[in-house]
Scaffold this active site. Sequence first.
Site, PDB file in Angstrom:
ATOM      1  N   ASN A 105     -40.164  27.230 -26.307  1.00  0.00           N
ATOM      2  CA  ASN A 105     -39.748  27.891 -25.113  1.00  0.00           C
ATOM      3  C   ASN A 105     -40.871  29.053 -24.160  1.00  0.00           C
ATOM      4  O   ASN A 105     -41.079  29.288 -24.532  1.00  0.00           O
ATOM      5  CB  ASN A 105     -38.574  28.769 -25.516  1.00  0.00           C
ATOM      6  CG  ASN A 105     -37.221  28.886 -24.288  1.00  0.00           C
ATOM      7  OD1 ASN A 105     -36.970  28.007 -23.091  1.00  0.00           O
ATOM      8  ND2 ASN A 105     -36.928  30.279 -24.127  1.00  0.00           N
ATOM      9  N   HIS A 107     -39.646  31.827 -21.636  1.00  0.00           N
ATOM     10  CA  HIS A 107     -38.785  32.853 -21.270  1.00  0.00           C
ATOM     11  C   HIS A 107     -39.410  33.398 -19.823  1.00  0.00           C
ATOM     12  O   HIS A 107     -40.548  33.812 -20.298  1.00  0.00           O
ATOM     13  CB  HIS A 107     -38.403  33.749 -22.113  1.00  0.00           C
ATOM     14  CG  HIS A 107     -36.934  34.620 -22.059  1.00  0.00           C
ATOM     15  ND1 HIS A 107     -36.344  33.996 -21.990  1.00  0.00           N
ATOM     16  CD2 HIS A 107     -37.108  36.198 -22.033  1.00  0.00           C
ATOM     17  CE1 HIS A 107     -35.412  35.622 -21.102  1.00  0.00           C
ATOM     18  NE2 HIS A 107     -36.136  35.784 -21.407  1.00  0.00           N
ATOM     19  N   SER A 134     -43.132  34.066 -21.458  1.00  0.00           N
ATOM     20  CA  SER A 134     -43.547  34.620 -22.818  1.00  0.00           C
ATOM     21  C   SER A 134     -43.825  33.062 -23.118  1.00  0.00           C
ATOM     22  O   SER A 134     -42.026  32.149 -22.658  1.00  0.00           O
ATOM     23  CB  SER A 134     -42.915  35.522 -24.069  1.00  0.00           C
ATOM     24  OG  SER A 134     -43.258  36.670 -23.537  1.00  0.00           O
ATOM     25  N   ASP A 143     -33.962  33.618 -27.619  1.00  0.00           N
ATOM     26  CA  ASP A 143     -35.206  34.099 -27.167  1.00  0.00           C
ATOM     27  C   ASP A 143     -35.917  34.759 -28.387  1.00  0.00           C
ATOM     28  O   ASP A 143     -36.760  35.893 -27.730  1.00  0.00           O
ATOM     29  CB  ASP A 143     -34.811  34.798 -25.782  1.00  0.00           C
ATOM     30  CG  ASP A 143     -34.328  33.877 -24.808  1.00  0.00           C
ATOM     31  OD1 ASP A 143     -34.464  32.792 -24.986  1.00  0.00           O
ATOM     32  OD2 ASP A 143     -33.779  34.494 -23.440  1.00  0.00           O
TER      33      ASP A 143
END
Length: 206
Positions: A105, A107, A134, A143
């Site tokens: 992911n 973020h 990040s 997250d």
Amino acid sequence: PIRIAALASGRGSNLQAILDAIAAGTLDAQVVGVFSDNPDAPALLRVPEALRWARTPKSYGSRAAFDAALGDAIATAAPDWIVCAGYMRILGPDFVQRFQGRLLNIHPALLPKYKGLHTHQRALDAGDSEHGASVHFVTAELDGGPVIAQARVPVLPGDDADRLAARVLAVEHPLLVGVLRLAAAGRLAERDGRAWVDGQPLFTPL
Ligand code: GAR
């Protein structure tokens, strides 16, 4: 080339950065599908129709049912890596477990700061002098998975959330592509709750 599945809910500029790097020959990969919880996501239009999958979560009975359909569609595309590139829906624990170790992911914050939404406004409200993005492995904690790489930008006088978001977005694109280059080179792994590059565990902030 590694096979990449992208999850996207909106604009898809991070997806476009991946596609551009592939086209430029700087990322040895193939995008094998774009998957969305939003049938109107502009991101879908960045790939041929045959590579698009989009469903409205409301038409499923539960988060688990939507995630299962999404997961089945992704599995059919047989990706090596699955990248959340502006995917704005929480992924349930079954989905995460199904793809754990190859689920990434991006973020828009310097994790572990500002998990969740409205990261740019929160950084401004806190008076931070620095902000950024990040890339991390996805775990069941939102997250909260191990960070692989970050990119920093200054917060400047006169910034509002939109200006700051634009500055962060510009560094997101090379950050995400850079991490995918590591993946494409077989240099990236997740093990024991950590990210590893070249067989070395990376420091993950608590
Ligand atoms: C990016 O800033 C990404 O980091 C963020 O959404 C934006 C998507 O832009 N992701 C999240 O907030 C995930 N919770 P894009 O659609 O142009 O790539």
